[in-house]
Structures are given as C-alpha cells and as structure tokens.
Motif scaffolding. Structure first.
Motif, PDB file in Angstrom:
ATOM      1  N   ASP A  11      -2.960  -4.817   8.444  1.00  0.00           N
ATOM      2  CA  ASP A  11      -4.028  -4.174   7.678  1.00  0.00           C
ATOM      3  C   ASP A  11      -5.364  -4.892   7.790  1.00  0.00           C
ATOM      4  OD1 ASP A  11      -2.409  -2.058   5.850  1.00  0.00           O
ATOM      5  OD2 ASP A  11      -1.230  -3.847   6.215  1.00  0.00           O
ATOM      6  N   PRO A 124       1.369  -1.185   7.436  1.00  0.00           N
ATOM      7  CA  PRO A 124       0.056  -0.533   7.337  1.00  0.00           C
ATOM      8  C   PRO A 124       0.088   0.973   7.155  1.00  0.00           C
ATOM      9  CG  PRO A 124       0.473  -1.322   9.576  1.00  0.00           C
ATOM     10  CD  PRO A 124       1.539  -1.890   8.710  1.00  0.00           C
ATOM     11  N   SER A 152       0.348  -5.355   2.401  1.00  0.00           N
ATOM     12  CA  SER A 152      -0.535  -4.377   3.037  1.00  0.00           C
ATOM     13  C   SER A 152      -1.371  -3.617   2.010  1.00  0.00           C
ATOM     14  CB  SER A 152       0.290  -3.387   3.864  1.00  0.00           C
ATOM     15  OG  SER A 152       0.800  -3.999   5.028  1.00  0.00           O
TER      16      SER A 152
END
Length: 235
Positions: A11, A124, A152
């Motif tokens: 991320d 992600p 994330s």
C-alpha cells in the motif's frame, strides 16, 4: 489498478491521488480494461477466497489468464531467471504468496507489472476497497494489530488524513516502528482497554489466524477479550 506502469506490491506504492482516482472510477463504474494484456495469476500460497474472487472477475469480463500453482518455481529455480521468463510471457502478474521480498525481486527482474493480491505483509486489494466503505470519521480496529489487512488499511486511511483511528489491541502486538513510519501528523490512539465512544464509528476486524499459522492457542488467549460481540455492538 495501474496508473503509470507502477507495481502494486504494497500500500506504500499507492499515492493519495491514485487512491481517490480509484474511488472515482469505481463510483462511475468505469474500469480499466485488461482485454489486450497477457495475464498470469501466481498462487504460491493456496487461497480459496482471494484467488477465486479475482478469477470470477476475469471470467465475468471474459478476460483470458493463466494460473501458476506450482511452488516448485520458488523452491528449486533461480528466482531471477524465473522472473525474466515471466516478463517474456506476461504483461501483468497477480501474485498470491508468502514473502514480500519475492514480490520485489520479481518486480525488479521481470519487466511485468506486479500486483500483490495478498501476501504475509500486506493486502492492498482488500484495503483499497474497504477504505471506500468507511462512512464515519472514527475507525476502531480490534484484535491483532499486525494483521496484513490492518496494516494495509491503516496505511491507506492515513493518506486520506481525515480519520481518527483507534487501535484496541494487546500491547504485545503494537508495532511502534510501523506507526512512526506512517503517522507523523495523523491522529491515532493505541489502547489495551476497550474504549466506548458515544459517537458513530466503524468497527473493523480481521480473522485471528490464517492457514498455516502456528501457536493458535496462545494467540487466541492473547486476544480473546478483543472480540467483536453483542456487548460491543450495543455500546
């Protein structure tokens, strides 16, 4: 998912304007087309929900893809040579695996665009979607703070910087190094005690353990008091 031929390994690779752009694209129901690309799904760590969700999307849009389930590639072959072969054969590689370092190596040597659909460190694709579902300005995380989903989600929410994040978790799971890397100016509260707020909040949780994880009994004993139950919801 790809804006300027960038990988999505974790991320940290997503910038704020990209995150907001994805939400706008989602709301307008205008999606990127993969029809002209050669796509490979690498399923190193067997995962029913994650990989099959991706496959269902590809099948819905009649997008062709190849699946590699053979973990022999990571145990016996030279990972750099394997990566170069991937680059010759595929434009996009969707990777479900264990090791985030392997993802970076493949990204460096393959020439393909690498999309992390789930690894031990990050998740992600789920966090991007979930961050758009947050309706309130206060988010309470319960449980194991080191969950890849939590990690994330917290990274992406910190980019939007208009949230108060409350992490209720045993102190043994607090990761100060990770937090200092992200929350320089953002609002975050860590607590071992369950805090009840007289406001509308989003409560977020993840599974307590995943396939292949060990010491389950010890972990359950550590977080048994941090479960989402009727009492929490009522308050």
């Amino acid at each position: 998912m790809n804006f300027y031929n960038n990988h999505l390994i974790n991320d940290f690779f997503i910038k704020k304007y990209e995150l907001l752009s994805l939400n706008e694209i989602k709301l307008k129901k205008k999606f990127f087309s993969f029809f002209k690309y050669k796509i490979c799904i690498i399923n190193e760590k067997q995962s029913l929900r994650t990989v099959n969700s991706l496959i269902n999307v590809f099948n819905f849009f009649n997008i062709k893809y190849t699946i590699i389930n053979n973990i022999h590639n990571f145990k016996k072959e030279n990972i750099k040579d394997f990566s170069k072969t991937l680059g010759i054969l595929y434009d996009y590689v969707f990777f479900r695996g264990y090791n985030d370092i392997i993802l970076k190596i493949i990204a460096k040597f393959s020439g393909s665009i690498i999309i992390n659909i789930l690894s031990n460190g990050f998740h992600p694709l789920q966090s991007i979607n979930d961050s758009f579902l947050i309706k309130n300005k206060i988010i309470i995380f319960f449980g194991d703070f080191n969950s890849n989903v939590f990690r994330s989600m917290i990274i992406n929410l910190s980019k939007l910087n208009n949230f108060l994040i409350l992490i209720i978790s045993p102190k043994i799971y607090w990761n100060y190094t990770f937090l200092k890397k992200i929350f320089i100016k953002n609002k975050i509260i860590l607590s071992e005690k369950i805090i009840i707020l007289n406001k509308k909040v989003n409560i977020y949780n993840d599974v307590w353990y995943s396939m292949g994880e060990t010491n389950l009994k010890k972990k359950i004993n550590n977080i048994i008091n941090y479960q989402i139950n009727k009492k929490i919801i009522k308050n």
